[in-house]
Design an enzyme around this catalytic site. Structure first.
Site, short mmCIF file in Angstrom:
data_model
loop_
_atom_site.label_atom_id
_atom_site.label_comp_id
_atom_site.label_asym_id
_atom_site.label_seq_id
_atom_site.Cartn_x
_atom_site.Cartn_y
_atom_site.Cartn_z
N GLU A 89 -0.68 -9.26 -0.52
CA GLU A 89 -2.11 -9.48 -0.30
C GLU A 89 -2.90 -9.45 -1.61
OE1 GLU A 89 -2.01 -6.31 2.59
OE2 GLU A 89 -2.64 -7.66 4.20
N GLU A 148 4.77 -4.89 7.09
CA GLU A 148 4.09 -3.78 7.76
C GLU A 148 4.60 -3.58 9.19
OE1 GLU A 148 2.59 -6.22 6.06
OE2 GLU A 148 0.99 -5.41 4.80
N GLY A 168 0.58 -4.96 0.96
CA GLY A 168 -0.59 -5.02 0.09
C GLY A 168 -0.29 -5.72 -1.23
N ALA A 205 0.86 -1.18 0.00
CA ALA A 205 0.00 0.00 0.00
C ALA A 205 0.90 1.23 0.00
CB ALA A 205 -0.89 -0.01 1.24
N1 CAA Z 1 4.61 3.23 -0.62
C1 CAA Z 1 5.01 4.37 -1.16
N2 CAA Z 1 6.16 4.50 -1.86
C2 CAA Z 1 6.93 3.41 -1.99
C3 CAA Z 1 6.59 2.18 -1.42
C4 CAA Z 1 5.35 2.10 -0.71
N3 CAA Z 1 4.89 0.95 -0.19
N4 CAA Z 1 7.56 1.28 -1.69
C5 CAA Z 1 8.48 1.94 -2.42
N5 CAA Z 1 8.11 3.24 -2.58
C6 CAA Z 1 8.83 4.29 -3.29
C7 CAA Z 1 10.01 4.77 -2.48
O1 CAA Z 1 9.61 5.73 -1.53
C8 CAA Z 1 10.89 5.34 -3.56
O2 CAA Z 1 10.39 6.62 -3.92
P1 CAA Z 1 11.39 7.89 -4.05
O3 CAA Z 1 12.29 7.51 -5.22
O4 CAA Z 1 10.48 9.01 -4.34
O5 CAA Z 1 12.14 7.95 -2.77
C9 CAA Z 1 10.65 4.39 -4.75
O6 CAA Z 1 9.41 3.76 -4.49
C10 CAA Z 1 11.73 3.33 -4.87
O7 CAA Z 1 11.84 2.67 -3.62
P2 CAA Z 1 13.24 2.43 -2.85
O8 CAA Z 1 14.17 3.53 -3.18
O9 CAA Z 1 12.92 2.20 -1.41
O10 CAA Z 1 13.72 1.09 -3.57
P3 CAA Z 1 14.68 -0.04 -2.96
O11 CAA Z 1 14.98 -0.94 -4.12
O12 CAA Z 1 15.82 0.57 -2.23
O13 CAA Z 1 13.81 -0.84 -1.88
C11 CAA Z 1 11.82 -1.95 -1.08
C12 CAA Z 1 12.70 -1.58 -2.30
C13 CAA Z 1 12.54 -2.93 -0.18
C14 CAA Z 1 10.57 -2.60 -1.66
C15 CAA Z 1 11.46 -0.66 -0.30
O14 CAA Z 1 10.98 0.30 -1.21
C16 CAA Z 1 10.42 -0.88 0.76
O15 CAA Z 1 10.72 -1.39 1.83
N6 CAA Z 1 9.16 -0.45 0.48
C17 CAA Z 1 8.10 -0.53 1.43
C18 CAA Z 1 7.60 -1.96 1.65
C19 CAA Z 1 6.49 -1.99 2.68
O16 CAA Z 1 6.69 -1.68 3.84
N7 CAA Z 1 5.26 -2.36 2.22
C20 CAA Z 1 4.12 -2.43 3.09
C21 CAA Z 1 3.29 -1.18 2.96
S1 CAA Z 1 1.99 -1.06 4.13
C22 CAA Z 1 0.75 -2.08 3.54
O17 CAA Z 1 0.87 -2.67 2.47
C23 CAA Z 1 -0.51 -2.20 4.39
C24 CAA Z 1 -1.53 -3.19 3.94
O18 CAA Z 1 -1.65 -4.28 4.48
C25 CAA Z 1 -2.44 -2.90 2.84
#
Ligand code: CAA
Length: 260
Positions: free
Chosen positions: A114, A134, A111, A68
Protein backbone atom coordinates in the site's frame (compact mmCIF):
# COMPACT_ATOMS: atom_id res chain seq x y z
CA UNK A 1 12.85 17.85 12.42
CA UNK A 2 14.29 15.60 15.16
CA UNK A 3 16.52 12.75 13.97
CA UNK A 4 14.30 9.90 12.85
CA UNK A 5 14.85 6.43 14.30
CA UNK A 6 13.38 4.18 11.63
CA UNK A 7 14.15 6.01 8.39
CA UNK A 8 17.16 7.69 6.79
CA UNK A 9 16.60 10.92 4.90
CA UNK A 10 18.95 12.52 2.39
CA UNK A 11 17.40 15.72 1.03
CA UNK A 12 19.97 15.98 -1.77
CA UNK A 13 21.10 12.55 -2.86
CA UNK A 14 21.50 14.04 -6.34
CA UNK A 15 20.70 17.55 -7.53
CA UNK A 16 16.98 18.19 -6.86
CA UNK A 17 16.43 14.56 -5.71
CA UNK A 18 15.73 13.42 -2.16
CA UNK A 19 15.88 9.90 -0.80
CA UNK A 20 13.94 8.38 2.08
CA UNK A 21 15.08 4.93 3.12
CA UNK A 22 13.07 2.76 5.50
CA UNK A 23 15.51 1.47 8.07
CA UNK A 24 14.09 -1.23 10.33
CA UNK A 25 15.91 -4.18 8.81
CA UNK A 26 15.46 -6.75 11.59
CA UNK A 27 11.68 -6.40 11.34
CA UNK A 28 11.78 -6.35 7.51
CA UNK A 29 10.88 -2.65 7.64
CA UNK A 30 7.53 -3.42 9.29
CA UNK A 31 5.65 -0.14 9.37
CA UNK A 32 5.05 0.75 12.97
CA UNK A 33 3.28 3.99 13.73
CA UNK A 34 6.47 5.89 14.55
CA UNK A 35 8.06 4.88 11.25
CA UNK A 36 5.02 6.06 9.32
CA UNK A 37 4.97 9.35 11.26
CA UNK A 38 8.64 9.80 10.38
CA UNK A 39 7.89 9.21 6.70
CA UNK A 40 5.04 11.71 6.89
CA UNK A 41 7.21 14.35 8.59
CA UNK A 42 10.11 13.83 6.17
CA UNK A 43 7.81 14.15 3.17
CA UNK A 44 6.34 17.36 4.53
CA UNK A 45 9.81 18.91 4.93
CA UNK A 46 10.93 17.74 1.48
CA UNK A 47 7.70 18.95 -0.10
CA UNK A 48 8.47 22.45 1.18
CA UNK A 49 12.16 22.39 0.15
CA UNK A 50 12.73 24.30 -3.12
CA UNK A 51 15.85 22.26 -3.79
CA UNK A 52 13.81 19.05 -4.02
CA UNK A 53 11.88 18.25 -7.17
CA UNK A 54 11.42 14.48 -6.88
CA UNK A 55 11.49 12.07 -3.95
CA UNK A 56 12.55 8.44 -3.90
CA UNK A 57 11.17 6.13 -1.23
CA UNK A 58 12.94 2.82 -0.78
CA UNK A 59 13.53 0.02 1.67
CA UNK A 60 16.96 -0.73 0.25
CA UNK A 61 17.99 -3.81 -1.71
CA UNK A 62 16.68 -6.56 0.59
CA UNK A 63 13.12 -5.67 1.49
CA UNK A 64 10.73 -2.80 0.86
CA UNK A 65 8.34 -3.43 3.78
CA UNK A 66 6.60 -6.51 5.18
CA UNK A 67 3.49 -4.58 6.11
CA UNK A 68 2.05 -2.78 9.08
CA UNK A 69 3.62 -3.84 12.36
CA UNK A 70 1.50 -6.85 13.34
CA UNK A 71 2.96 -7.00 16.86
CA UNK A 72 2.00 -3.39 17.51
CA UNK A 73 -1.66 -3.95 16.65
CA UNK A 74 -2.19 -7.62 17.57
CA UNK A 75 -4.01 -6.91 20.85
CA UNK A 76 -5.72 -3.68 19.92
CA UNK A 77 -9.49 -3.34 20.18
CA UNK A 78 -11.53 -1.75 17.42
CA UNK A 79 -11.88 1.32 19.62
CA UNK A 80 -8.10 1.46 20.11
CA UNK A 81 -7.71 1.33 16.35
CA UNK A 82 -10.36 4.01 15.90
CA UNK A 83 -8.75 6.27 18.51
CA UNK A 84 -5.20 5.76 17.26
CA UNK A 85 -6.41 6.34 13.71
CA UNK A 86 -3.09 5.32 12.22
CA UNK A 87 -4.26 5.89 8.69
CA UNK A 88 -4.61 9.66 9.18
CA UNK A 89 -0.81 9.63 8.73
CA UNK A 90 -1.35 8.06 5.33
CA UNK A 91 -3.89 10.77 4.44
CA UNK A 92 -1.16 13.35 4.95
CA UNK A 93 1.38 11.38 2.94
CA UNK A 94 -1.16 11.35 0.11
CA UNK A 95 -1.14 15.15 0.12
CA UNK A 96 2.52 15.37 -0.93
CA UNK A 97 2.57 17.59 -4.01
CA UNK A 98 5.93 16.50 -5.40
CA UNK A 99 6.28 13.20 -7.21
CA UNK A 100 7.36 10.20 -5.16
CA UNK A 101 8.94 7.14 -6.78
CA UNK A 102 8.98 3.88 -4.85
CA UNK A 103 12.09 1.76 -5.41
CA UNK A 104 11.01 -1.73 -4.37
CA UNK A 105 13.18 -4.75 -3.79
CA UNK A 106 12.07 -7.90 -1.95
CA UNK A 107 8.77 -7.99 -0.09
CA UNK A 108 6.20 -5.21 -0.46
CA UNK A 109 3.38 -6.76 1.54
CA UNK A 110 0.22 -5.45 3.15
CA UNK A 111 0.96 -1.89 4.22
CA UNK A 112 4.24 -2.23 2.29
CA UNK A 113 2.38 -2.80 -0.96
CA UNK A 114 0.00 0.00 0.00
CA UNK A 115 2.90 2.35 0.71
CA UNK A 116 4.40 1.61 -2.70
CA UNK A 117 1.00 2.24 -4.28
CA UNK A 118 0.53 5.60 -2.54
CA UNK A 119 3.69 6.67 -4.38
CA UNK A 120 3.32 7.93 -7.94
CA UNK A 121 5.51 5.40 -9.73
CA UNK A 122 7.11 2.10 -8.80
CA UNK A 123 10.45 0.76 -10.01
CA UNK A 124 10.99 -2.81 -8.84
CA UNK A 125 13.98 -5.10 -8.74
CA UNK A 126 13.71 -8.66 -10.03
CA UNK A 127 13.37 -9.86 -6.43
CA UNK A 128 10.29 -7.77 -5.66
CA UNK A 129 7.19 -9.54 -4.42
CA UNK A 130 3.89 -7.74 -3.96
CA UNK A 131 1.00 -8.98 -1.86
CA UNK A 132 -1.91 -8.12 0.40
CA UNK A 133 -1.66 -11.04 2.86
CA UNK A 134 -3.81 -9.48 5.61
CA UNK A 135 -6.50 -12.11 4.98
CA UNK A 136 -4.10 -14.75 6.32
CA UNK A 137 -3.97 -13.02 9.70
CA UNK A 138 -7.72 -12.63 9.99
CA UNK A 139 -8.07 -9.09 8.74
CA UNK A 140 -8.03 -7.19 5.46
CA UNK A 141 -6.14 -4.30 3.86
CA UNK A 142 -6.77 -0.97 5.59
CA UNK A 143 -4.48 1.51 3.86
CA UNK A 144 -5.84 1.40 0.35
CA UNK A 145 -5.15 -2.20 -0.68
CA UNK A 146 -8.69 -2.89 -1.81
CA UNK A 147 -8.92 0.45 -3.62
CA UNK A 148 -5.57 1.39 -5.16
CA UNK A 149 -4.73 -2.20 -6.07
CA UNK A 150 -8.11 -2.67 -7.77
CA UNK A 151 -7.69 0.55 -9.73
CA UNK A 152 -4.15 -0.43 -10.72
CA UNK A 153 -4.62 -4.06 -11.77
CA UNK A 154 -8.37 -4.55 -12.13
CA UNK A 155 -11.01 -6.33 -10.10
CA UNK A 156 -10.34 -10.00 -10.67
CA UNK A 157 -6.61 -9.84 -10.08
CA UNK A 158 -7.04 -7.63 -7.00
CA UNK A 159 -9.78 -9.91 -5.71
CA UNK A 160 -7.49 -12.95 -6.00
CA UNK A 161 -4.64 -11.21 -4.19
CA UNK A 162 -6.83 -9.77 -1.43
CA UNK A 163 -8.92 -12.92 -0.86
CA UNK A 164 -6.08 -15.47 -0.97
CA UNK A 165 -3.12 -13.38 0.19
CA UNK A 166 -1.01 -14.69 -2.67
CA UNK A 167 2.11 -12.79 -3.66
CA UNK A 168 2.88 -11.74 -7.21
CA UNK A 169 6.35 -11.46 -8.74
CA UNK A 170 7.84 -8.33 -10.25
CA UNK A 171 7.06 -9.73 -13.69
CA UNK A 172 3.41 -10.38 -12.83
CA UNK A 173 3.22 -6.90 -11.30
CA UNK A 174 4.61 -5.37 -14.50
CA UNK A 175 2.20 -7.32 -16.71
CA UNK A 176 -0.69 -6.30 -14.47
CA UNK A 177 0.20 -2.59 -14.64
CA UNK A 178 1.16 -2.22 -10.99
CA UNK A 179 4.73 -1.11 -11.62
CA UNK A 180 6.63 0.91 -14.21
CA UNK A 181 9.74 -1.17 -14.72
CA UNK A 182 11.83 -4.12 -13.52
CA UNK A 183 15.57 -3.69 -13.11
CA UNK A 184 18.37 -5.87 -11.73
CA UNK A 185 18.67 -5.38 -7.98
CA UNK A 186 22.11 -3.78 -8.24
CA UNK A 187 20.67 -1.15 -10.62
CA UNK A 188 17.59 -0.33 -8.55
CA UNK A 189 19.02 2.89 -7.14
CA UNK A 190 20.64 4.06 -10.40
CA UNK A 191 17.56 3.39 -12.52
CA UNK A 192 15.25 5.07 -10.01
CA UNK A 193 17.50 8.11 -9.89
CA UNK A 194 17.48 8.18 -13.70
CA UNK A 195 13.67 8.39 -13.70
CA UNK A 196 13.72 10.98 -10.89
CA UNK A 197 16.17 13.11 -12.92
CA UNK A 198 13.87 13.04 -15.96
CA UNK A 199 11.13 14.45 -13.73
CA UNK A 200 13.42 16.92 -11.94
CA UNK A 201 14.35 18.45 -15.32
CA UNK A 202 10.77 19.61 -15.91
CA UNK A 203 8.95 22.59 -14.49
CA UNK A 204 8.27 21.87 -10.80
CA UNK A 205 5.08 23.92 -11.05
CA UNK A 206 3.74 21.94 -14.00
CA UNK A 207 4.85 18.65 -12.41
CA UNK A 208 2.84 19.31 -9.25
CA UNK A 209 -0.24 20.40 -11.18
CA UNK A 210 0.02 17.39 -13.50
CA UNK A 211 0.40 14.96 -10.56
CA UNK A 212 -2.66 16.49 -8.93
CA UNK A 213 -4.62 16.15 -12.16
CA UNK A 214 -3.70 12.49 -12.72
CA UNK A 215 -4.62 11.62 -9.13
CA UNK A 216 -7.88 13.47 -9.53
CA UNK A 217 -8.86 10.99 -12.25
CA UNK A 218 -9.62 8.52 -9.46
CA UNK A 219 -11.91 10.90 -7.60
CA UNK A 220 -14.04 12.35 -10.33
CA UNK A 221 -16.26 11.65 -13.28
CA UNK A 222 -14.64 12.11 -16.68
CA UNK A 223 -16.34 15.47 -17.16
CA UNK A 224 -15.25 16.75 -13.74
CA UNK A 225 -11.75 15.41 -14.27
CA UNK A 226 -11.45 17.08 -17.67
CA UNK A 227 -12.56 20.39 -16.19
CA UNK A 228 -10.08 20.05 -13.33
CA UNK A 229 -7.31 19.25 -15.82
CA UNK A 230 -8.22 22.24 -17.96
CA UNK A 231 -8.06 24.64 -15.00
CA UNK A 232 -4.66 23.27 -13.98
CA UNK A 233 -3.48 23.58 -17.60
CA UNK A 234 -4.57 27.24 -17.62
CA UNK A 235 -2.87 27.74 -14.26
CA UNK A 236 0.51 26.70 -15.69
CA UNK A 237 0.26 29.86 -17.83
CA UNK A 238 0.62 31.90 -14.65
CA UNK A 239 4.12 30.44 -14.18
CA UNK A 240 7.45 31.79 -15.41
CA UNK A 241 8.28 28.16 -16.19
CA UNK A 242 5.62 27.98 -18.91
CA UNK A 243 7.02 31.15 -20.53
CA UNK A 244 10.56 29.77 -20.24
CA UNK A 245 9.58 26.32 -21.58
CA UNK A 246 7.82 27.69 -24.65
CA UNK A 247 10.50 30.36 -25.29
CA UNK A 248 13.20 27.68 -25.09
CA UNK A 249 11.32 25.58 -27.63
CA UNK A 250 11.03 28.50 -30.05
CA UNK A 251 14.70 29.46 -29.53
CA UNK A 252 15.79 25.82 -29.94
CA UNK A 253 17.54 25.61 -26.56
CA UNK A 254 17.12 23.68 -23.31
CA UNK A 255 14.71 25.29 -20.84
CA UNK A 256 15.93 26.39 -17.42
CA UNK A 257 12.98 25.88 -15.08
CA UNK A 258 12.98 27.71 -11.76
CA UNK A 259 9.75 26.45 -10.22
CA UNK A 260 8.15 29.87 -10.38
N1 CAA B 1 5.00 -6.92 11.57
C1 CAA B 1 5.83 -7.14 12.59
N2 CAA B 1 6.95 -7.88 12.48
C2 CAA B 1 7.22 -8.44 11.30
C3 CAA B 1 6.38 -8.28 10.18
C4 CAA B 1 5.22 -7.46 10.35
N3 CAA B 1 4.39 -7.18 9.34
N4 CAA B 1 6.89 -8.96 9.14
C5 CAA B 1 8.02 -9.53 9.59
N5 CAA B 1 8.21 -9.23 10.90
C6 CAA B 1 9.31 -9.66 11.76
C7 CAA B 1 9.14 -11.11 12.16
O1 CAA B 1 8.26 -11.23 13.26
C8 CAA B 1 10.56 -11.49 12.49
O2 CAA B 1 10.87 -10.98 13.78
P1 CAA B 1 11.59 -11.93 14.88
O3 CAA B 1 12.95 -12.21 14.27
O4 CAA B 1 11.65 -11.07 16.08
O5 CAA B 1 10.76 -13.15 14.97
C9 CAA B 1 11.38 -10.69 11.47
O6 CAA B 1 10.54 -9.63 11.03
C10 CAA B 1 11.78 -11.53 10.26
O7 CAA B 1 10.60 -12.10 9.72
P2 CAA B 1 10.44 -13.67 9.38
O8 CAA B 1 11.30 -14.46 10.30
O9 CAA B 1 8.99 -13.98 9.35
O10 CAA B 1 11.09 -13.70 7.91
P3 CAA B 1 10.77 -14.73 6.74
O11 CAA B 1 11.79 -14.43 5.69
O12 CAA B 1 10.67 -16.11 7.26
O13 CAA B 1 9.32 -14.34 6.19
C11 CAA B 1 7.61 -12.81 5.44
C12 CAA B 1 9.12 -13.11 5.56
C13 CAA B 1 6.94 -13.76 4.47
C14 CAA B 1 7.51 -11.38 4.91
C15 CAA B 1 6.95 -12.92 6.84
O14 CAA B 1 7.72 -12.17 7.76
C16 CAA B 1 5.54 -12.42 6.88
O15 CAA B 1 4.62 -13.10 6.45
N6 CAA B 1 5.34 -11.19 7.44
C17 CAA B 1 4.03 -10.64 7.61
C18 CAA B 1 3.41 -10.17 6.29
C19 CAA B 1 2.03 -9.61 6.52
O16 CAA B 1 1.11 -10.31 6.92
N7 CAA B 1 1.87 -8.28 6.27
C20 CAA B 1 0.61 -7.61 6.46
C21 CAA B 1 0.57 -6.91 7.78
S1 CAA B 1 -1.00 -6.25 8.20
C22 CAA B 1 -1.13 -4.80 7.31
O17 CAA B 1 -0.21 -4.40 6.60
C23 CAA B 1 -2.43 -4.02 7.44
C24 CAA B 1 -2.60 -2.83 6.56
O18 CAA B 1 -3.30 -2.87 5.56
C25 CAA B 1 -1.94 -1.56 6.85
Amino acid sequence: MSTPEFIKVNPQVEKFIALIELNRPKELNALNRQLMAEVRDALKVLDEDDNVRAIILTGGEKVFAAGADIKQMANATAIDMFNIDQFSTWDQIKKTKKPIIAAVSGFALGGGCELAMICDMIIASETAKFGQPEIKIGTMPGAGGTQRLTRAIGKVRAMEMVLTGKFISAEEALNAGLINKIVPVELLYTETVKLAKEIAKQSPVAIKLAKESVNNAFNSTLEEGLLFERKNFYLTFASEDQKEGMAAFVEKREPDFKGK
